[in-house]
Design an enzyme around this catalytic site. Structure first.
Site, PDB file in Angstrom:
ATOM      1  CG  HIS A  17     -32.014  35.636 -54.330  1.00  0.00           C
ATOM      2  ND1 HIS A  17     -32.926  36.396 -53.662  1.00  0.00           N
ATOM      3  CD2 HIS A  17     -31.264  35.944 -55.374  1.00  0.00           C
ATOM      4  CE1 HIS A  17     -32.901  37.450 -54.272  1.00  0.00           C
ATOM      5  NE2 HIS A  17     -32.084  37.324 -55.224  1.00  0.00           N
ATOM      6  N   GLY A  21     -31.827  43.135 -54.115  1.00  0.00           N
ATOM      7  CA  GLY A  21     -30.603  44.268 -54.088  1.00  0.00           C
ATOM      8  C   GLY A  21     -29.060  43.664 -53.877  1.00  0.00           C
ATOM      9  CE  LYS A  25     -28.189  40.598 -58.741  1.00  0.00           C
ATOM     10  NZ  LYS A  25     -29.413  41.514 -56.832  1.00  0.00           N
ATOM     11  CG  HIS A 135     -13.426  40.174 -49.986  1.00  0.00           C
ATOM     12  ND1 HIS A 135     -12.097  40.626 -49.669  1.00  0.00           N
ATOM     13  CD2 HIS A 135     -14.549  40.178 -50.224  1.00  0.00           C
ATOM     14  CE1 HIS A 135     -11.989  41.234 -51.536  1.00  0.00           C
ATOM     15  NE2 HIS A 135     -12.751  40.601 -51.211  1.00  0.00           N
ATOM     16  CG  ASP A 170     -12.035  40.308 -56.675  1.00  0.00           C
ATOM     17  OD1 ASP A 170     -12.374  41.101 -56.905  1.00  0.00           O
ATOM     18  OD2 ASP A 170     -12.283  39.679 -57.024  1.00  0.00           O
ATOM     19  CG  HIS A 172     -12.950  44.155 -53.880  1.00  0.00           C
ATOM     20  ND1 HIS A 172     -13.827  44.307 -54.986  1.00  0.00           N
ATOM     21  CD2 HIS A 172     -13.924  45.580 -54.019  1.00  0.00           C
ATOM     22  CE1 HIS A 172     -15.413  44.904 -55.382  1.00  0.00           C
ATOM     23  NE2 HIS A 172     -15.033  45.558 -54.219  1.00  0.00           N
ATOM     24  CG  ASP A 259     -14.861  42.706 -58.734  1.00  0.00           C
ATOM     25  OD1 ASP A 259     -13.770  41.927 -59.485  1.00  0.00           O
ATOM     26  OD2 ASP A 259     -14.675  42.146 -57.402  1.00  0.00           O
ATOM     27  NE  ARG A 265     -25.398  45.849 -58.621  1.00  0.00           N
ATOM     28  CZ  ARG A 265     -26.862  46.128 -57.659  1.00  0.00           C
ATOM     29  NH1 ARG A 265     -26.658  43.970 -58.208  1.00  0.00           N
ATOM     30  NH2 ARG A 265     -26.928  45.877 -56.832  1.00  0.00           N
TER      31      ARG A 265
END
Length: 428
Positions: A17, A21, A25, A135, A170, A172, A259, A265
């Site tokens: 974890h 916030g 995840k 990354h 992705d 990104h 993503d 998100r």
């Protein structure tokens, strides 16, 4: 002939974890695996509990100081590492959390084991949804990524493969992988990503093409907000076909960051799960050995749907749109389907003219490529994973790698021009 597919899953990897916030995840991996199980897809694959990567494995790419820091730092002692936290970019986006090094060891080991199995022709396709952390840099963490399992896996593949193609879908830019192989023609990197308006990581302009021996072996496809299935397909398929025809890779690594789906998100694209899956299916159609990895993806329920669907495509198995009941069933409310509508009201800012301009520029760059660079043949360095390991057999493991043997001809081993001592890293 049916593809032999290896699937790597560590039952503990979803329990890590990043902190309250934080958008990353690891629990999404538990959801994905649960769907893979309940759809019965595991019956069609060789399922492995993966190897854990060591510090030595990680230092194939990363600096020893950085990996030593990751191994030592914890939430309890991080106050004593203030300088190192800054030096190695660990803090906000890349927090220190309990079991950090263990997490890196698990996802990296699975990708590395997938590469090793492809090298030994144990499988045609290797899947590690926990990997794809594109990354991470040689000396530092970046963008939720600590250890670059992709670079480490590609270095392993280069022991046997003269040319490796890396494809990244992705949202990104795959900056860490691009940077690692920017100066070589042994690896061609192709990234489709959102670019502009200070979107992370801020790199990936189409004029970043590589340098020195790697000039024109780096291809970037910068996209704008709201791209949909049709627009993406019109770019992805001709570009990838042209790259494969020109470069003639002997192995492909595909990073499947989810993503780029609509409703993510942190994302701003409008791909459906089917549209994202089309890319995976298209890459598979070349019938070239394939390492499939995860990556980004921050709307957990849709990440699990996407990677489960893509597992089914890689296996050529049709699965129902109605999700099977599982312990995570309530995550998929209110529709409980594999293919919910994930479209958003974000306007597709990728006009026909813009897409055509990108396509023309990309094709002009491809024309500058030498066709399929050749590599001098050497003895192969020793494997990162020792197939003679004397570990106790794991009762949860479906297949044991020790059962697989294959005669190897000397001319199957490819390596760099300066490395034939069977010990050191592959020269790129």
């Amino acid at each position: 002939m049916t593809n032999r597919t290896s699937y790597f899953y560590d039952p503990d990897v979803g329990n890590f974890h990043y902190g309250a916030g934080h958008p990353m995840k690891p629990h999404r991996l538990s959801l994905t695996h649960s769907l893979v199980l309940h759809y019965g897809l595991y019956k069609k694959m060789m399922v492995f509990k993966p190897y854990k990567a060591s510090q030595h494995d990680m230092c194939r790419f990363h600096s020893e100081d950085y990996i030593d820091f990751l191994q030592k730092v914890s939430p309890n002692n991080m106050q004593g590492f203030t300088k190192s936290l800054n030096t190695f970019n660990v803090g906000d986006d890349c927090p220190v959390f309990p079991g950090l090094f263990e997490f890196c060891s698990r996802y990296t080991g699975a990708s590395l084991q997938g590469a090793t199995q492809l090298n030994h022709k144990i499988c045609d396709i290797a899947i590690n949804w926990a990997g794809g952390l594109h990354h991470a840099k040689k000396f530092e963490a970046s963008g939720f990524c600590y250890v670059n399992d992709i670079v480490i896996s590609i270095l392993e593949l280069l022991k046997y493969h003269p040319r490796v193609l890396y494809i990244d879908i992705d949202i990104h830019h795959g900056d860490g992988v691009q940077e690692a192989f920017y100066l070589t023609d042994r690896v061609m990197t192709v990234s489709f990503h959102k670019y502009g308006n200070y979107f992370f990581p801020g790199t990936g302009d189409m004029y970043e093409v590589g340098a020195e021996s790697g000039r024109y072996y780096c291809l970037n496809v910068p996209l704008r907000d709201g791209i949909d299935d049709q627009s993406y397909r019109q770019l992805f398929q001709p570009v990838i076909k042209q790259v494969v025809d020109f470069y003639q890779p002997t192995c492909i690594v595909l990073q499947c960051g989810a993503d780029s789906l609509g409703c993510d998100r942190l994302g701003c694209f409008n791909l459906s799960i089917r549209g994202h899956g089309e890319c995976v299916e298209f890459v598979k159609s070349f019938k070239i050995p394939l390492l499939v990895l995860g990556g980004g993806g921050y709307t957990v329920r849709n990440v699990a749907r996407c990677w489960t669907f893509e597992t089914s495509l890689l296996l050529e198995e049709s699965i129902s749109d109605e999700l099977p009941y599982s312990e995570y069933f309530e995550y998929f409310a209110p529709d409980f389907t594999l293919h919910p509508d994930v479209s958003t009201r974000i306007e597709n800012q990728n006009s026909r003219q813009y897409l055509e301009q990108i396509r023309q520029t990309v094709f002009e760059n491809l024309k500058m490529l030498n066709h399929a660079p050749s590599v001098q043949i050497h003895d192969v360095p020793s494997d990162m994973l020792n197939y003679e390991r004397n570990d106790e057999p794991d009762p949860d493991e479906r297949g044991a790698e020790e059962n697989y043997t294959r005669p190897e001809a000397a001319n199957e081993f490819y390596d760099g021009d300066h490395d034939n001592d069977k010990e050191s890293d592959v020269e790129i």
